[in-house]
Design a protein around this motif. Sequence first.
Motif, short mmCIF file in Angstrom:
data_model
loop_
_atom_site.label_atom_id
_atom_site.label_comp_id
_atom_site.label_asym_id
_atom_site.label_seq_id
_atom_site.Cartn_x
_atom_site.Cartn_y
_atom_site.Cartn_z
N LYS A 123 40.13 10.02 14.70
CA LYS A 123 40.37 8.66 15.46
C LYS A 123 40.81 7.65 14.87
CE LYS A 123 38.52 6.53 19.60
NZ LYS A 123 37.87 7.11 21.00
N TYR A 124 39.67 7.65 13.29
CA TYR A 124 39.62 6.12 12.84
C TYR A 124 39.85 6.19 11.24
CZ TYR A 124 36.39 4.82 16.53
OH TYR A 124 36.27 4.81 18.45
N GLY A 125 40.71 7.70 11.26
CA GLY A 125 40.41 7.65 9.63
C GLY A 125 39.19 8.16 8.95
N ALA A 126 39.48 8.92 7.32
CA ALA A 126 38.25 9.08 6.48
C ALA A 126 37.06 7.77 6.52
CB ALA A 126 39.00 9.25 5.31
N GLY A 127 36.10 7.89 6.23
CA GLY A 127 35.53 7.24 5.84
C GLY A 127 34.46 7.01 6.55
N ARG A 128 34.44 7.47 7.64
CA ARG A 128 33.48 6.92 8.95
C ARG A 128 32.72 8.62 9.52
NH1 ARG A 128 33.21 7.05 15.21
NH2 ARG A 128 32.44 5.14 15.80
N SER A 129 31.45 9.29 8.89
CA SER A 129 31.32 10.53 8.87
C SER A 129 30.24 10.45 8.72
CB SER A 129 32.19 11.41 7.26
OG SER A 129 31.81 10.61 6.54
N THR A 130 29.44 9.57 8.56
CA THR A 130 27.18 9.72 8.18
C THR A 130 26.96 9.97 9.42
OG1 THR A 130 27.52 8.27 5.96
CG2 THR A 130 25.80 8.69 7.57
N ILE A 131 26.35 10.58 9.31
CA ILE A 131 25.05 11.19 10.35
C ILE A 131 23.44 10.91 10.23
CG2 ILE A 131 24.17 13.29 12.37
CD1 ILE A 131 27.16 14.76 11.90
N VAL A 132 23.55 9.43 11.55
CA VAL A 132 22.21 9.57 11.64
C VAL A 132 21.01 10.82 12.15
CG1 VAL A 132 20.01 7.16 12.28
CG2 VAL A 132 22.03 6.82 11.81
N ALA A 265 30.49 20.83 24.24
CA ALA A 265 30.94 19.55 24.03
C ALA A 265 31.25 19.08 25.51
CB ALA A 265 32.31 19.83 23.60
N ALA A 266 30.73 17.64 25.52
CA ALA A 266 31.49 16.94 26.73
C ALA A 266 32.87 16.42 26.81
CB ALA A 266 30.71 15.86 26.20
N LYS A 267 33.20 16.08 27.38
CA LYS A 267 35.31 15.85 27.93
C LYS A 267 35.35 14.74 26.39
CE LYS A 267 38.13 14.62 31.78
NZ LYS A 267 37.86 14.02 32.87
N SER A 268 34.54 13.30 26.21
CA SER A 268 34.79 12.98 24.68
C SER A 268 35.06 13.74 23.58
CB SER A 268 33.57 12.14 24.90
OG SER A 268 33.01 12.82 24.25
N CYS A 269 34.84 15.20 23.79
CA CYS A 269 34.94 15.29 22.63
C CYS A 269 35.37 17.13 22.63
CB CYS A 269 34.21 15.23 20.96
SG CYS A 269 32.40 15.72 21.81
N ALA A 270 36.15 16.84 23.81
CA ALA A 270 36.13 18.98 23.70
C ALA A 270 37.51 19.49 23.60
CB ALA A 270 36.14 18.80 25.30
N SER A 271 38.07 18.70 23.23
CA SER A 271 39.16 19.57 22.08
C SER A 271 39.74 19.35 20.85
CB SER A 271 40.44 18.67 22.80
OG SER A 271 40.17 17.44 23.14
N THR A 272 38.32 18.53 19.86
CA THR A 272 38.33 18.21 18.71
C THR A 272 38.21 19.01 18.13
OG1 THR A 272 37.08 16.04 19.34
CG2 THR A 272 36.70 16.69 16.91
N LEU A 273 37.69 20.76 18.21
CA LEU A 273 38.08 21.16 17.59
C LEU A 273 38.85 22.54 18.05
CD1 LEU A 273 34.16 22.07 16.65
CD2 LEU A 273 35.36 21.52 15.73
#
Length: 393
Positions: A123-132, A265-273
Amino acid sequence: MTNHDVMQMTEDYILGTYQRFPVALESGENATLKDFDGKTYLDFASGIGVCSLGCGNEHWLAAITAQANKLPHVSNLFYTEPAAVVAKTLVERTGMQGVFFSNSGAEANEGAIKLARKYSFDKYGAGRSTIVTLHHSFHGRTITTLAATGQDVFHNYFFPFTEGFVHAEPNDIESVKSACDKSTCAVLMELIQGEGGVLPLDTAFVQAVASFCKENDLLLLIDEVQTGVGRTGTLFCFQQYGIEPDAVTFAKGIAAGLPFGGLLAAKSCASTLSAGTHATTFGGNPICAAGANAVLAELTPDFLRDVTQKGACIRETVSGWNLPVVTSVRGLGLMIGIGVSCSHKQAVGKLVESGLLALTAGADTIRLMPPLTITKGKIDAGLAILKQILSTY
Ligand SMILES: *Cc1c(COP(=O)(O)O)cnc(C)c1O
């Protein structure tokens, strides 16, 4: 063989990564286990929440043996029935959209981490990958899930760890917000921090994190490896927190003793993988999935209500003793933490010696996680031993 024989052979040939109790277990029946010398133990540990149906549950045994006879394994290049049925049941009972199956909790969390990073990359490209993640958390023993784990004792020896994890304070929404920046893609947390000490998160905090994630399109990843599958009195613990996570991981109790886990996975991200982006050889194995189906069939609303009641009864009983050594009693359902002012390790050692298998958690907590099927009679018998040992302090 005797206890001694098994212990000696283990010490001789298995790498010494575990500090074990001096007991070799041979067999069991529901929440009663027997060692090689014939001594019996009440099981308030259930293999760290794995043996959700205790030992020897008939339906589970019939399901896994029938499946072993029919078809033990193919591969994820083909379709199998047991995995499809587990997935359908989990989706229908959670409102999530789909499942990926793994073999362990750490792998389930690895999957959720990959899911969050790819969701953000797409959705946003590289650089948005940190997890809290949160202090006192535990997310697994792989290099990446160790990095996710918010306890410094785990960040040793194995450098370099995977980058892209920052840790915030539990029950402090400002801490979570200030840990986030343009590089953040997700928040990962347990709802009751298990290994960290059976520390339940406040509902208001969890809901505030959920809203913050929604507002900023951060995925909310809930690690239910320990709290999931009926342990806290609902199928998943998040169902008691009034939130809609993007992904929920599970493992431990799902197949009642077989290695199995996964992520919802919820609907929001169910097709990501999508095809080719994530895989495992054993995940969704038909025997394990048949075991999971037996577990899910057992976890009816009545059964779960019983888990809630049994847990409340244990917590009330222990609190009611008013023992000086007990500093607090926490938890939900049959995931129970008893804070103690003595050495928790020494106390659990004495419990085991006296015939009650229990666990430690955090720095000062005795953790009780009996099989969900434990009877009231065995609970009382176990509590009698617990009271006797805690009264010596
Ligand atoms: C046990 C646990 C894990 C790790 O599971 P493994 O099956 O040992 O890899 C991860 N998260 C939580 C909350 C756990 O309790």
